[in-house]
Design a protein around this motif. Structure first.
Motif, PDB file in Angstrom:
ATOM      1  N   PRO A   1      23.523  24.135  51.470  1.00 41.86           N
ATOM      2  CA  PRO A   1      22.122  24.125  51.059  1.00 41.86           C
ATOM      3  C   PRO A   1      21.947  23.452  49.704  1.00 41.86           C
ATOM      4  O   PRO A   1      22.937  23.167  49.008  1.00 41.86           O
ATOM      5  N   PRO A   2      20.699  23.170  49.304  1.00 45.02           N
ATOM      6  CA  PRO A   2      20.454  22.425  48.054  1.00 45.02           C
ATOM      7  C   PRO A   2      21.181  22.951  46.842  1.00 45.02           C
ATOM      8  O   PRO A   2      21.682  22.166  46.026  1.00 45.02           O
ATOM      9  N   ARG A   3      21.260  24.269  46.686  1.00 48.88           N
ATOM     10  CA  ARG A   3      21.941  24.825  45.502  1.00 48.88           C
ATOM     11  C   ARG A   3      23.390  24.377  45.435  1.00 48.88           C
ATOM     12  O   ARG A   3      23.975  24.277  44.347  1.00 48.88           O
ATOM     13  N   PHE A   4      24.013  24.109  46.586  1.00 46.86           N
ATOM     14  CA  PHE A   4      25.434  23.776  46.623  1.00 46.86           C
ATOM     15  C   PHE A   4      25.679  22.374  47.182  1.00 46.86           C
ATOM     16  O   PHE A   4      26.769  22.062  47.642  1.00 46.86           O
ATOM     17  N   ARG A   5      24.649  21.533  47.107  1.00 39.44           N
ATOM     18  CA  ARG A   5      24.752  20.196  47.702  1.00 39.44           C
ATOM     19  C   ARG A   5      25.770  19.325  46.981  1.00 39.44           C
ATOM     20  O   ARG A   5      26.423  18.473  47.604  1.00 39.44           O
ATOM     21  N   ASP A   6      25.927  19.506  45.682  1.00 41.27           N
ATOM     22  CA  ASP A   6      26.779  18.596  44.902  1.00 41.27           C
ATOM     23  C   ASP A   6      27.924  19.314  44.188  1.00 41.27           C
ATOM     24  O   ASP A   6      28.498  18.772  43.243  1.00 41.27           O
ATOM     25  N   VAL A   7      28.270  20.524  44.633  1.00 39.02           N
ATOM     26  CA  VAL A   7      29.325  21.260  43.936  1.00 39.02           C
ATOM     27  C   VAL A   7      30.704  20.703  44.280  1.00 39.02           C
ATOM     28  O   VAL A   7      30.878  19.972  45.257  1.00 39.02           O
ATOM     29  N   SER A   8      31.672  21.074  43.471  1.00 37.83           N
ATOM     30  CA  SER A   8      33.060  20.646  43.699  1.00 37.83           C
ATOM     31  C   SER A   8      33.992  21.690  43.114  1.00 37.83           C
ATOM     32  O   SER A   8      33.581  22.566  42.344  1.00 37.83           O
TER      33      SER A   8
ATOM     34  N   ASP B   1      36.188  21.085  40.910  1.00 40.01           N
ATOM     35  CA  ASP B   1      36.257  20.838  39.473  1.00 40.01           C
ATOM     36  C   ASP B   1      35.106  21.524  38.736  1.00 40.01           C
ATOM     37  O   ASP B   1      35.229  21.833  37.542  1.00 40.01           O
ATOM     38  N   GLY B   2      33.992  21.756  39.420  1.00 45.56           N
ATOM     39  CA  GLY B   2      32.846  22.378  38.785  1.00 45.56           C
ATOM     40  C   GLY B   2      32.876  23.891  38.810  1.00 45.56           C
ATOM     41  O   GLY B   2      31.989  24.530  38.227  1.00 45.56           O
ATOM     42  N   TYR B   3      33.876  24.461  39.469  1.00 45.97           N
ATOM     43  CA  TYR B   3      33.995  25.922  39.506  1.00 45.97           C
ATOM     44  C   TYR B   3      34.635  26.392  38.202  1.00 45.97           C
ATOM     45  O   TYR B   3      35.739  25.975  37.850  1.00 45.97           O
ATOM     46  N   ARG B   4      33.953  27.269  37.490  1.00 46.24           N
ATOM     47  CA  ARG B   4      34.435  27.741  36.199  1.00 46.24           C
ATOM     48  C   ARG B   4      35.164  29.075  36.387  1.00 46.24           C
ATOM     49  O   ARG B   4      34.553  30.144  36.356  1.00 46.24           O
ATOM     50  N   ALA B   5      36.454  28.975  36.589  1.00 48.14           N
ATOM     51  CA  ALA B   5      37.259  30.181  36.771  1.00 48.14           C
ATOM     52  C   ALA B   5      37.340  30.945  35.456  1.00 48.14           C
ATOM     53  O   ALA B   5      37.531  30.360  34.385  1.00 48.14           O
ATOM     54  N   ASP B   6      37.195  32.247  35.542  1.00 54.59           N
ATOM     55  CA  ASP B   6      37.301  33.122  34.377  1.00 54.59           C
ATOM     56  C   ASP B   6      38.780  33.263  34.022  1.00 54.59           C
ATOM     57  O   ASP B   6      39.573  33.750  34.835  1.00 54.59           O
ATOM     58  N   PRO B   7      39.187  32.852  32.816  1.00 52.08           N
ATOM     59  CA  PRO B   7      40.609  32.960  32.438  1.00 52.08           C
ATOM     60  C   PRO B   7      41.129  34.388  32.502  1.00 52.08           C
ATOM     61  O   PRO B   7      42.331  34.600  32.669  1.00 52.08           O
ATOM     62  N   ALA B   8      40.225  35.358  32.385  1.00 56.61           N
ATOM     63  CA  ALA B   8      40.646  36.760  32.420  1.00 56.61           C
ATOM     64  C   ALA B   8      40.835  37.271  33.840  1.00 56.61           C
ATOM     65  O   ALA B   8      41.270  38.416  34.027  1.00 56.61           O
ATOM     66  N   VAL B   9      40.502  36.435  34.830  1.00 56.26           N
ATOM     67  CA  VAL B   9      40.601  36.853  36.239  1.00 56.26           C
ATOM     68  C   VAL B   9      41.468  35.827  36.973  1.00 56.26           C
ATOM     69  O   VAL B   9      40.965  34.839  37.519  1.00 56.26           O
ATOM     70  N   PRO B  10      42.781  36.007  36.999  1.00 60.04           N
ATOM     71  CA  PRO B  10      43.688  35.003  37.593  1.00 60.04           C
ATOM     72  C   PRO B  10      43.395  34.688  39.052  1.00 60.04           C
ATOM     73  O   PRO B  10      43.662  33.569  39.507  1.00 60.04           O
ATOM     74  N   SER B  11      42.844  35.637  39.811  1.00 60.66           N
ATOM     75  CA  SER B  11      42.604  35.381  41.236  1.00 60.66           C
ATOM     76  C   SER B  11      41.583  34.273  41.449  1.00 60.66           C
ATOM     77  O   SER B  11      41.577  33.633  42.509  1.00 60.66           O
ATOM     78  N   GLN B  12      40.714  34.007  40.477  1.00 61.85           N
ATOM     79  CA  GLN B  12      39.734  32.949  40.644  1.00 61.85           C
ATOM     80  C   GLN B  12      40.399  31.574  40.661  1.00 61.85           C
ATOM     81  O   GLN B  12      40.123  30.746  41.544  1.00 61.85           O
TER      82      GLN B  12
ATOM     83  N   LEU C   1      32.888  27.956  46.169  1.00 57.20           N
ATOM     84  CA  LEU C   1      34.201  27.532  46.652  1.00 57.20           C
ATOM     85  C   LEU C   1      34.137  27.062  48.101  1.00 57.20           C
ATOM     86  O   LEU C   1      34.772  26.065  48.474  1.00 57.20           O
ATOM     87  N   LEU C   2      33.379  27.765  48.934  1.00 59.08           N
ATOM     88  CA  LEU C   2      33.280  27.379  50.339  1.00 59.08           C
ATOM     89  C   LEU C   2      32.604  26.020  50.480  1.00 59.08           C
ATOM     90  O   LEU C   2      33.046  25.175  51.264  1.00 59.08           O
ATOM     91  N   ALA C   3      31.528  25.804  49.723  1.00 53.65           N
ATOM     92  CA  ALA C   3      30.855  24.505  49.780  1.00 53.65           C
ATOM     93  C   ALA C   3      31.750  23.404  49.222  1.00 53.65           C
ATOM     94  O   ALA C   3      31.764  22.278  49.744  1.00 53.65           O
ATOM     95  N   SER C   4      32.517  23.710  48.185  1.00 54.25           N
ATOM     96  CA  SER C   4      33.459  22.729  47.641  1.00 54.25           C
ATOM     97  C   SER C   4      34.512  22.362  48.678  1.00 54.25           C
ATOM     98  O   SER C   4      34.906  21.194  48.798  1.00 54.25           O
ATOM     99  N   LEU C   5      34.965  23.366  49.422  1.00 50.23           N
ATOM    100  CA  LEU C   5      35.928  23.126  50.500  1.00 50.23           C
ATOM    101  C   LEU C   5      35.326  22.183  51.536  1.00 50.23           C
ATOM    102  O   LEU C   5      35.982  21.238  51.991  1.00 50.23           O
ATOM    103  N   TRP C   6      34.070  22.438  51.898  1.00 51.61           N
ATOM    104  CA  TRP C   6      33.379  21.582  52.880  1.00 51.61           C
ATOM    105  C   TRP C   6      33.312  20.145  52.360  1.00 51.61           C
ATOM    106  O   TRP C   6      33.614  19.196  53.093  1.00 51.61           O
ATOM    107  N   HIS C   7      32.934  19.974  51.101  1.00 51.92           N
ATOM    108  CA  HIS C   7      32.817  18.625  50.536  1.00 51.92           C
ATOM    109  C   HIS C   7      34.172  17.938  50.457  1.00 51.92           C
ATOM    110  O   HIS C   7      34.272  16.721  50.680  1.00 51.92           O
ATOM    111  N   ALA C   8      35.220  18.705  50.131  1.00 51.85           N
ATOM    112  CA  ALA C   8      36.535  18.110  49.900  1.00 51.85           C
ATOM    113  C   ALA C   8      37.289  17.787  51.183  1.00 51.85           C
ATOM    114  O   ALA C   8      38.189  16.942  51.168  1.00 51.85           O
ATOM    115  N   ALA C   9      36.955  18.443  52.281  1.00 50.20           N
ATOM    116  CA  ALA C   9      37.688  18.207  53.535  1.00 50.20           C
ATOM    117  C   ALA C   9      37.562  16.743  53.940  1.00 50.20           C
ATOM    118  O   ALA C   9      36.450  16.211  54.022  1.00 50.20           O
ATOM    119  N   PRO C  10      38.686  16.066  54.192  1.00 48.04           N
ATOM    120  CA  PRO C  10      38.669  14.628  54.507  1.00 48.04           C
ATOM    121  C   PRO C  10      38.215  14.364  55.944  1.00 48.04           C
ATOM    122  O   PRO C  10      38.949  13.802  56.771  1.00 48.04           O
TER     123      PRO C  10
END
Length: 346
Positions: free
Chosen positions: A25-32, A34-45, A97-106
Motif C-alpha cells: 500500500p502507499p505507506r510502504f510503496r517505497d520502503v526498503s 536499508d530504510g528499516y531503522r533497527a533499534d540497537p538495543a533490540v538485536p532481533s530487529q 520488513l514484509l514490504a521490503s522483502l516484496w520489493h527486494a525479491a528478484p
C-alpha cells in the motif's frame, strides 16, 4: 458545496481489481531494508532484517522449476519451514520488513503479491476457492500481512489454499502478532483444528521481531479530541470527508470489508464527529479493517468525541480479538496525531 461523506459511497469492485490491488500500500510503496531503522538495543530487529533479506534473495523466477515440471506429474512437496513468518508486537516494523522483502525479491512485479490476511480470504470468497488457487499459483511470491485466524472456516480455507500454492512452488512470507502454532487461540476451539494449525505452522520458519511500538515512543497516548464544531468547519477541500461516527459505523455494516480500501479512493483526510466507545464486536471488527486501510493509505483522521484510545470497551480489549483492537487503536492514534497536525499547519 458540502463535504464528501464516506456514508454516500458504495464502491463496486470487480474481482480482477482484488488481484491487481495486491501490492504494497502507499505507506510502504517505497520502503526498503536499508530504510528499516533497527533499534540497537533490540538485536532481533537487525537479525530479522538479515533473515528477510536472505529469504528475498533466495526466490527465483520459477523458470527452472517450470522446466523441471515438464517431466513430472506434480511439483515436489515443499520443504518444511520454506516460508518466513515475522512474529512480534505492534509497531516493530514487521509490515515494513514484509514490504521490503516484496520489493527486494528478484521477481517481476506481476509475479508477486502483497495482501493482508483479510484481503486473501476475501479474494477466495469473491473468486471461489479453485479460481483463487489459479489466480495466485502463477506467482512466485505471496506476502500476507497481519496473519490471523478468526474462525474454523478460515483455518481450513487458508491451510488448504497455502498448501496448494506451496505445492506449486509459490514462496510464502507472512507477518503476525501470534505465533503460527497459536493462531486461533481464544477465538474458537483451536484444539479441534490443531492439525490444520500445525500444518500451517510447518510451512514457515519463524523469525522473532521484538521491540516497542515505534508509533508511540516518547509520545502521549492520544491527542485530545477536537471539538465537533472544528471537525465540521475544517472539513473543506478536495478529498476531505465528513461523517457522523454512528452513521459511518452503520454504513460499514452494508459494505463488504474487501471494499473498505476502494471506499477510501481519492480520500486524503477523514473527519469524524461524535466518536463514541464501541461495545458491539461485529461493529468493532469492521472498524479494525477500516483502521488498517486508513493506515495503509496514510489518511489522517480528524476526530471529535471520545479519544481514539477509548474506541473499544475494556470487555472487548480483554477478549479473544484483543490484538486486533490494540493494533487498530495504535494505528488510529497515530493517524489522529497526523490529523491534528494538519489542522495546525493550515
Amino acid at each position: 458545496m458540502p463535504p464528501d461523506r464516506l456514508t454516500d459511497r458504495r464502491p463496486e469492485v470487480p474481482a480482477s481489481r482484488l488481484v491487481a490491488d495486491m501490492v504494497p500500500p502507499p505507506r510502504f510503496r517505497d520502503v526498503s531494508f536499508d530504510g528499516y531503522r533497527a533499534d540497537p538495543a533490540v538485536p532481533s530487529q537487525a537479525a530479522a532484517v538479515t533473515a528477510a533479506r536472505s529469504f528475498a534473495a533466495g526466490i527465483d523466477d520459477g523458470v527452472s522449476m517450470r522446466r523441471r515440471g515438464w517431466f513430472r506429474s506434480r511439483a515436489p512437496e515443499p520443504a518444511a519451514g520454506s516460508g518466513i513468518y515475522l512474529d512480534g508486537g505492534f509497531g516493530v516494523g514487521k509490515t515494513h520488513l514484509l514490504a521490503s522483502l516484496w520489493h527486494a525479491a528478484p521477481v517481476p512485479p506481476e509475479r508477486k503479491l502483497f495482501c493482508t490476511f483479510v484481503e486473501l480470504t476475501n479474494l477466495a470468497g469473491a473468486l471461489g476457492f479453485g479460481a483463487a488457487v489459479t489466480a495466485l499459483s502463477g506467482h512466485r511470491l505471496v506476502c500476507i500481512d497481519e496473519f490471523e485466524l478468526d474462525d474454523p472456516g478460515d483455518t481450513v480455507l487458508v491451510s488448504t489454499l497455502l498448501s496448494r500454492l506451496s505445492e506449486q512452488g509459490v514462496r510464502l512470507a507472512a507477518t503476525s502478532n501470534t505465533l503460527p502454532g497459536q493462531l486461533g487461540e481464544g477465538r474458537f476451539a483451536a484444539a479441534d483444528f490443531l492439525r490444520e494449525i500445525q500444518r500451517l505452522a510447518g510451512r514457515f520458519t519463524v523469525v522473532r521481531v521484538d521491540g516497542d511500538d515505534y508509533r508511540h515512543r516518547g509520545l502521549p497516548s492520544a491527542p485530545s479530541p477536537i471539538p465537533d464544531a472544528v471537525v465540521t468547519e475544517s472539513a473543506a477541500g478536495d478529498g476531505v470527508t465528513l461523517d457522523d461516527f454512528a452513521a459511518l459505523v452503520a454504513h460499514l455494516a452494508t459494505v463488504h470489508p474487501s471494499r473498505y480500501g476502494p471506499l477510501l479512493d481519492g480520500v486524503r483526510r477523514v473527519h469524524l464527529r461524535d466518536v463514541h466507545t464501541v461495545d458491539d464486536q461485529s461493529a468493532a471488527l469492521r472498524l479494525v479493517v477500516l483502521a488498517d486501510r486508513l493506515y495503509d493509505r496514510d489518511v489522517p483522521v480528524v476526530a471529535g468525541g471520545v479519544p481514539l484510545d477509548r474506541l473499544f470497551t475494556p470487555e472487548l480489549l480483554a477478549g479473544g480479538y484483543r490484538k486486533k483492537y490494540v493494533r487498530a487503536v495504535s494505528r488510529l492514534t497515530a493517524l489522529s496525531r497526523d490529523g491534528a497536525a494538519s489542522l495546525e499547519s493550515r
